[in-house]
Design a protein around this motif. Structure first.
Motif, short mmCIF file in Angstrom:
data_model
loop_
_atom_site.label_atom_id
_atom_site.label_comp_id
_atom_site.label_asym_id
_atom_site.label_seq_id
_atom_site.Cartn_x
_atom_site.Cartn_y
_atom_site.Cartn_z
N PRO A 37 0.82 -1.22 0.00
CA PRO A 37 0.00 0.00 0.00
C PRO A 37 0.85 1.27 0.00
CG PRO A 37 -0.04 -1.02 2.16
CD PRO A 37 0.65 -1.99 1.24
N HIS A 38 0.16 2.40 0.08
CA HIS A 38 0.75 3.73 -0.14
C HIS A 38 1.95 4.00 0.76
CE1 HIS A 38 1.09 7.87 -1.24
NE2 HIS A 38 -0.04 7.86 -1.90
N PRO A 39 3.12 4.26 0.18
CA PRO A 39 4.31 4.48 1.00
C PRO A 39 4.27 5.75 1.83
CG PRO A 39 4.78 4.88 -1.32
CD PRO A 39 3.41 4.28 -1.27
N LEU A 40 3.53 6.76 1.42
CA LEU A 40 3.46 7.99 2.20
C LEU A 40 2.56 7.85 3.42
CD1 LEU A 40 3.36 10.76 -0.58
CD2 LEU A 40 5.32 9.64 0.50
N PHE A 41 1.87 6.72 3.53
CA PHE A 41 1.02 6.45 4.69
C PHE A 41 1.47 5.18 5.40
CE2 PHE A 41 -1.47 9.06 1.82
CZ PHE A 41 -1.98 10.04 2.69
N GLY A 42 2.77 4.91 5.32
CA GLY A 42 3.34 3.80 6.07
C GLY A 42 3.39 2.47 5.35
N GLY A 43 3.03 2.43 4.08
CA GLY A 43 3.03 1.17 3.34
C GLY A 43 4.45 0.70 3.02
N THR A 44 4.71 -0.56 3.32
CA THR A 44 6.00 -1.18 3.00
C THR A 44 5.75 -2.63 2.59
OG1 THR A 44 6.54 -2.20 5.13
CG2 THR A 44 6.99 0.16 4.91
N LEU A 45 6.79 -3.30 2.18
CA LEU A 45 6.68 -4.72 1.81
C LEU A 45 6.32 -5.59 3.01
CD1 LEU A 45 9.48 -6.25 2.87
CD2 LEU A 45 10.43 -5.26 0.79
N ASP A 46 6.46 -5.05 4.23
CA ASP A 46 6.10 -5.80 5.44
C ASP A 46 4.64 -5.62 5.83
OD1 ASP A 46 8.64 -6.95 5.95
OD2 ASP A 46 9.35 -5.04 6.75
N ASN A 47 3.86 -4.84 5.06
CA ASN A 47 2.44 -4.71 5.35
C ASN A 47 1.79 -6.09 5.46
OD1 ASN A 47 -0.37 -4.73 3.70
ND2 ASN A 47 -0.29 -3.00 5.11
#
Length: 226
Positions: A37-47
């Motif tokens: 999900p959105h990287p500017l709202f905390g999204g990473t490959l570990d989501n």
């Protein structure tokens, strides 16, 4: 995600792309890319939803690859509103297609491919599927979860008078999603005559429902997960 998950860097259009790779114990059945999900709202490959999608494809026998988008972790570059991220996802696909095809003793153009994405990642996965179709590259599976149709331009995955972007399509949305309203996804799907699988009681992040989400993806695209 598990003890066998390995991190590595692959070359991308603007620099290195950090990826997490999970490979089945036996010979792979294909390659699956999962977009977070959105990287500017905390999204990473570990989501957790991205991890759940990767786990489903791993249990279906695919090599599951989760890249970090631009500016996240060790991935170079800055957030590019889905455009550069699509280019990066295609670069990761090209890098791993050769490796996985070699393990399957087939040619890269014959490699079974799956794309999956959550929220912003679903929009990127849909754009990547369209780009592959324009290349003439077959895509076997496309899974879109919590598709961010209210925040990004998401292409049609079943274009009128054209072949779908993948042989099997799964659009799955939470009944109680308060980030991307269910009605907005239905409105996006209606012109495509595209079914939307509604997960009763689920919010945007599928809290408490990740195992049923994994099992549904497995059953839709192949066999049940063990």
């Amino acid at each position: 995600m598990n003890a066998q998950t390995r991190k590595r860097l692959v070359s991308g259009p603007v620099g290195p792309i950090e990826v997490a790779v999970d490979a089945p114990a036996g010979p792979p059945h294909g390659l699956a890319l999962v977009a977070h999900p959105h990287p500017l709202f905390g999204g990473t490959l570990d989501n957790k939803v991205a991890q759940t999608l990767a786990r489903a494809w791993l249990q279906l026998g695919f090599v599951a690859v989760r890249p970090n988008f631009r500016g996240v972790g060790e991935t170079a570059g800055e957030h590019d509103h889905g455009m550069g991220e699509t280019d990066d996802l295609l670069a990761v696909l090209d890098a791993f297609a050769v490796e996985v095809a070699a393990a399957m003793q087939t040619e890269p153009e014959n490699l079974p491919l799956a794309l999956a994405g959550f929220s912003f990642g679903a929009a990127v996965a849909a754009r990547c599927a369209l780009a592959l179709q324009q290349r003439g590259r077959a895509l076997q599976h496309l899974t879109l979860v919590g598709t961010a149709v209210t925040r990004f331009e998401v292409p049609q995955v079943r274009p009128p008078n054209a072949a779908p972007l993948a042989q099997t399509l799964l659009v799955l949305h939470g009944e109680q999603d308060d980030v991307v309203p269910l009605q907005a996804v239905v409105d996006w799907a209606r012109p495509q005559a595209l079914p939307v699988v509604v997960f009763p009681g689920a919010g945007h992040f599928f809290h408490g429902l990740l195992l049923p989400l994994r099992d549904w993806v497995c059953r839709w695209h192949g066999a049940g997960c063990g």
